[in-house]
Design an enzyme around this catalytic site. Structure first.
Site, mmCIF file in Angstrom:
data_model
loop_
_atom_site.group_PDB
_atom_site.id
_atom_site.type_symbol
_atom_site.label_atom_id
_atom_site.label_comp_id
_atom_site.label_asym_id
_atom_site.label_seq_id
_atom_site.Cartn_x
_atom_site.Cartn_y
_atom_site.Cartn_z
ATOM 1 N N GLY A 193 76.388 56.873 24.945
ATOM 2 C CA GLY A 193 76.322 57.098 23.791
ATOM 3 C C GLY A 193 75.970 55.061 23.389
ATOM 4 O O GLY A 193 75.277 54.963 22.185
ATOM 5 N N LYS A 196 70.636 55.324 26.143
ATOM 6 C CA LYS A 196 69.610 55.336 27.381
ATOM 7 C C LYS A 196 68.170 56.498 27.133
ATOM 8 O O LYS A 196 67.748 56.476 27.375
ATOM 9 C CB LYS A 196 70.353 55.592 28.566
ATOM 10 C CG LYS A 196 71.537 54.271 28.551
ATOM 11 C CD LYS A 196 72.722 54.443 29.561
ATOM 12 C CE LYS A 196 73.341 56.020 29.883
ATOM 13 N NZ LYS A 196 74.411 55.605 28.757
ATOM 14 N N HIS A 412 103.176 42.392 4.673
ATOM 15 C CA HIS A 412 102.631 42.222 6.354
ATOM 16 C C HIS A 412 100.937 42.219 5.732
ATOM 17 O O HIS A 412 99.926 40.453 5.750
ATOM 18 C CB HIS A 412 102.817 42.836 6.842
ATOM 19 C CG HIS A 412 101.744 42.965 8.330
ATOM 20 N ND1 HIS A 412 102.219 41.701 9.557
ATOM 21 C CD2 HIS A 412 100.493 42.812 9.011
ATOM 22 C CE1 HIS A 412 100.827 41.825 9.698
ATOM 23 N NE2 HIS A 412 100.113 43.029 10.079
ATOM 24 N N GLU A 413 100.492 43.044 4.565
ATOM 25 C CA GLU A 413 98.540 42.886 4.518
ATOM 26 C C GLU A 413 98.428 41.906 4.026
ATOM 27 O O GLU A 413 96.978 41.969 3.856
ATOM 28 C CB GLU A 413 98.723 44.530 4.295
ATOM 29 C CG GLU A 413 98.588 45.670 5.271
ATOM 30 C CD GLU A 413 98.139 45.300 6.364
ATOM 31 O OE1 GLU A 413 96.891 44.739 6.175
ATOM 32 O OE2 GLU A 413 98.430 45.611 7.130
#
Length: 442
Positions: A193, A196, A412-413
């Site tokens: 991905g 190339k 937590h956030e």
């Protein structure tokens, strides 16, 4: 058109054969008399009617028995028939010898026509029964849609290395006048991905030369020798269309270490690899054929394939950095309407480790999410939802979370947001939840 015409010719021939069969089956009930027996029956007044066509005589007796005979040049035949009150019908021979020959040989012509039809069907179309050894490479000519380096982002170092290939294809005398030799083969190495194949097409688009594309698995067949024949045909096509680029994708399917298979030296894959090595040694760089291959497994390739003189230049195409991801996102977001709140730089910093294909998928998922809610443009919230979907999967709305778990998650956030707010050196993009009004439960 040719198939339809052949079908109607076959149908007519089949009709002629059936008519001849019916004629012959009807004549099986006729008795074949000798001429002396025919004269005897006429003298006995047993003949009711006759039909004379040339020297052939057909007729019926009074008991409705059909007969046939061949009459010689007998002058007294007609007077004898008239004397015995025999009804006489005379016809001229209207059937030409060509028509007789056609009717006679119609079954053979029909069989030959059917055989030719099926042989042409096997050679054309999707069967390719008699063209196993032909290359399956797809030719992308200069008349089709071009891919240039403007369509490739996030691989600046790789583009700089490949720029020499473009200059050689445009002006080969520039390098040859000083005795320089352009690499025969270029191996593009990188994770899946990373672009190339897109890079190889961009080289062909920049140089405006034909581009042959084939996968390594297209060389591998059940029959030994087919892959080697396809390799020969591929290089012959390349030399006829020189200057051109031959691109082999996933070359590890045919270029693995020799001697590892169960078939030994007679293995079909190894025979194909041997032919590829010979062909790469057989053409010179001044012929204008550049071989480019791509793989994400360079460790399994045969050492003879990587030596100087074959794939003597290796170009690494890594996953893009933050600047490269921003450029890739700008390329893919040109075709979609963006809202004013969309910040491509923030998206690039929030997608570490994403390849070019992952970023294209991210933009597509965001556009689909906006279309799902009948929006006129794609917003930043659509991109955030698409990123969560790509990273963590579809949202599980049926999952039941207790109030205690929700409270712990909120604490937590909120701690992350407070730390990012208080530290001056923290990335400002991490404060996006607070900038949008904070979490619902904070």
């Amino acid at each position: 058109m040719a198939k339809t015409l052949l079908f109607w010719i076959g149908l007519v021939l089949l009709g002629v054969v059936l008519w001849q069969f019916v004629q012959r089956s009807g004549s099986d009930e006729e008795r074949e008399w000798t001429f002396s027996e025919f004269i005897h029956q006429v003298e006995q007044a047993n003949v009711q009617e006759v039909e004379i066509v040339g020297s052939k005589v057909k007729g019926k007796t009074k008991d409705n028995t059909s007969f046939t005979t061949v009459a010689p040049d007998y002058k007294d035949l007609i007077p004898r028939l008239l004397a015995k009150n025999v009804a006489i019908k005379a016809k001229e021979r209207s059937q030409s010898p060509w028509l007789t020959a056609l009717i006679t040989y119609a079954p053979f012509l029909l069989l030959i026509g059917i055989w030719i039809f099926f042989m042409r069907q096997m050679q054309s179309g999707g069967n390719k029964a008699l063209s196993f050894g032909k290359s399956r490479a797809k030719l992308l000519s200069s008349q089709q849609k071009k891919v240039t380096f403007k369509d490739v982002a996030g691989a600046e170092e790789a583009k700089e290395e490949l720029q020499e290939i473009i200059e050689f294809l445009k002006d080969p005398q520039k390098f040859q006048k000083l005795g320089g030799r352009i690499p025969k083969g270029v191996l593009l190495v990188g994770p899946p991905g990373t672009g190339k194949t897109l890079l190889a097409r961009a080289i062909a688009g920049e140089a405006s030369v034909p581009f042959f594309s084939i996968s390594g698995s297209d060389f591998v067949e059940m029959f030994v020798g087919v892959g080697a024949s396809r390799v020969r045909d591929l290089f012959e096509q390349g030399k006829k269309n020189a200057p051109c680029i031959v691109f082999i994708d996933e070359i590890d399917a045919v270029g693995r270490h020799r001697g590892a298979g169960l078939g030994g030296g007679h293995d079909e894959r190894e025979q194909t690899l041997n032919q590829l090595l010979v062909e790469m040694d057989g053409f010179e760089s001044n012929e204008g054929v550049i071989l480019i291959a791509a793989t994400n497994r360079p460790d399994v390739l045969d050492p003879a394939l990587l030596r100087p003189g074959r794939f003597d230049r290796r170009v690494t195409v890594p996953r893009p950095d933050v600047k490269g991801r921003e450029g890739i996102l700008q390329v893919h977001t040109k075709k979609i309407p963006l809202s004013e709140d969309v910040n491509v730089s923030v998206l690039a910093r929030g997608t570490p480790g994403f390849s070019g294909a992952d970023l294209a998928n991210l933009v597509n998922e965001a556009a689909l999410n906006a279309a799902r809610y009948d929006q006129q443009s794609v917003t930043m919230l659509d991109f955030e939802s698409a990123k969560d979907k790509v990273l963590m999967g579809v949202e599980r709305k049926s999952l039941i979370i207790s109030d205690a778990e929700k409270r712990n998650t909120a604490y937590h956030e909120a701690g992350h947001a407070l730390v990012a707010t208080m530290l001056p050196q923290a990335d400002r993009s991490t404060r996006s939840p607070l900038s949008r009004g904070g979490w619902p439960w904070v």
